[in-house]
Design an enzyme around this catalytic site. Structure first.
Site, PDB file in Angstrom:
ATOM      1  N   ASP A   1     -11.615   2.238   3.973  1.00 12.19           N
ATOM      2  CA  ASP A   1     -11.905   0.813   3.803  1.00 12.19           C
ATOM      3  C   ASP A   1     -13.414   0.542   3.827  1.00 12.19           C
ATOM      4  OD1 ASP A   1      -9.849  -0.875   3.200  1.00 12.19           O
ATOM      5  OD2 ASP A   1      -9.160  -1.123   5.280  1.00 12.19           O
TER       6      ASP A   1
ATOM      7  N   GLN B   1      -4.922  -1.900   9.463  1.00 11.97           N
ATOM      8  CA  GLN B   1      -4.618  -3.190   8.831  1.00 11.97           C
ATOM      9  C   GLN B   1      -5.116  -4.324   9.727  1.00 11.97           C
ATOM     10  OE1 GLN B   1      -3.239  -3.591   5.713  1.00 11.97           O
ATOM     11  NE2 GLN B   1      -3.704  -5.749   5.999  1.00 11.97           N
TER      12      GLN B   1
ATOM     13  N   LYS C   1       0.839  -1.209   0.000  1.00 16.55           N
ATOM     14  CA  LYS C   1       0.000   0.000   0.000  1.00 16.55           C
ATOM     15  C   LYS C   1       0.867   1.249   0.000  1.00 16.55           C
ATOM     16  CE  LYS C   1      -3.769  -2.491   2.134  1.00 16.55           C
ATOM     17  NZ  LYS C   1      -4.389  -2.985   3.356  1.00 16.55           N
TER      18      LYS C   1
END
Ligand code: NAP
Length: 280
Positions: A116, A93, A49
């Site tokens: 997200d 994460q 990322k």
């Protein structure tokens, strides 16, 4: 022979577009990543990322925390990032180290920075058909299907896997696009009966070899979301690729299919978050 749905090539083109759009903003977008613990797969994903952001002119900052970080420390970091005016998007994460509950942390993120699309408000907006952000993997799948003109309207779409990350939001997006959706899971009876009816078959169970040739309708678009690490370290999906390739109309490779599309869609969300914030 199935046409390969080349997510890597499409993602590269999307990233070039994102780079141009990011450069046109008053200041570069900024993604903050929270990485707790030493999970090797998470370390790889986060490095990926960071690289993606750098390639697209998006700033990124990773907050690396020890595996024994407390729930309170995570919540306090979330609050700091929410208030940090230089941060446009925040990503936690997953999985978090054992003993930590991800839900309070994800729910504590400012919805307008939740790239997200995990915050209940964003999940709710999605289910109402008014999404602020599109969840990255489902959005990546739809973009890939659209690129290859795979029709969805009126078609039977069967999804294997009902996770919050993939199956559930994908079912909502496909329904919104007028697909007729069946959402399967580990308790589904006679899975092959259902999958054989699918014009679009999406597999996200994390079970290598689950989908075999006899489960696929000739000409179907088969999307293999799963990334299973098998002994020897190679990545494989759920679909028996050599068996299904001669039957399906379209098929995603693993790797190089859904994975790069998920990453590109995350960058699109960061850009969107930056636009939303920089326009107020
Ligand atoms: P998850 O939370 O473990 O969910 C798996 C789902 O599959 C569950 O709904 C489970 O049913 C169902 N399932 C398991 N075995 C099954 C079987 N034999 N028959 C039918 N359904 C079955 O997984 P996830 O987070 O959605 O991820 C799934 C896979 O996709 C993993 O391999 C992950 O690494 C990969 N992934 C890839 C990307 C990408 O960008 N390519 C993104 C996200 C995830 P129950 O609900 O009944 O347990």
């Amino acid at each position: 022979m199935a046409i390969k749905l080349d997510g890597a090539a499409l993602a590269a083109r999307l990233k070039e577009q994102i780079r141009l759009e990011a450069a046109s903003l008053p200041r570069p977008p900024m993604l903050a990543v929270v990485l707790a613990g030493e999970d090797p797969a998470s370390q790889i994903y986060v490095r990926g990322k960071e690289r993606d952001c750098a390639e697209c002119g998006i700033l990124s900052r990773t907050h690396r925390l020890p595996a024994d970080v407390s729930q309170e420390e995570l919540l306090s970091l979330a609050s700091r990032l929410n208030h940090d005016k230089s941060v446009d998007g925040v990503l936690v994460q997953l999985p978090l180290p054992e003993g930590l509950d991800p839900r309070p942390v994800l729910h504590a993120l400012a919805p307008e920075k939740d790239v997200d699309c995990f915050h209940p408000l964003n999940a709710g907006l999605l289910s109402l058909g008014e999404p602020r952000f599109l969840p990255c993997t489902p959005a990546g799948i739809l973009t890939l299907l659209d690129e290859y003109n795979v029709p969805i309207r009126g078609r039977r779409c069967v999804i294997i896997g009902r996770s919050r990350l993939v199956g559930r939001p994908l079912a909502q997006l496909l329904t919104a696009r007028d697909g007729t959706v069946t959402l399967c899971h580990s308790r589904t009876e006679d899975l092959p009966f259902l999958t054989r009816q699918a014009d679009v078959l999406v597999c996200a169970a994390g079970r290598p070899g689950l989908v075999t040739a006899d489960m696929v309708k000739p000409g179907a678009a088969v999307i293999d979301v799963s990334m299973n690490r098998v002994p020897g370290g190679t990545l494989t999906g759920d679909v028996d690729f050599p068996g299904v390739e001669p039957i399906a109309g379209f098929l995603t490779p693993v790797p190089g299919g859904v994975g790069p599309m998920t990453r590109a869609c995350l960058l699109q969300n960061v850009l969107r978050a930056a636009r939303l914030r920089q326009s107020v």
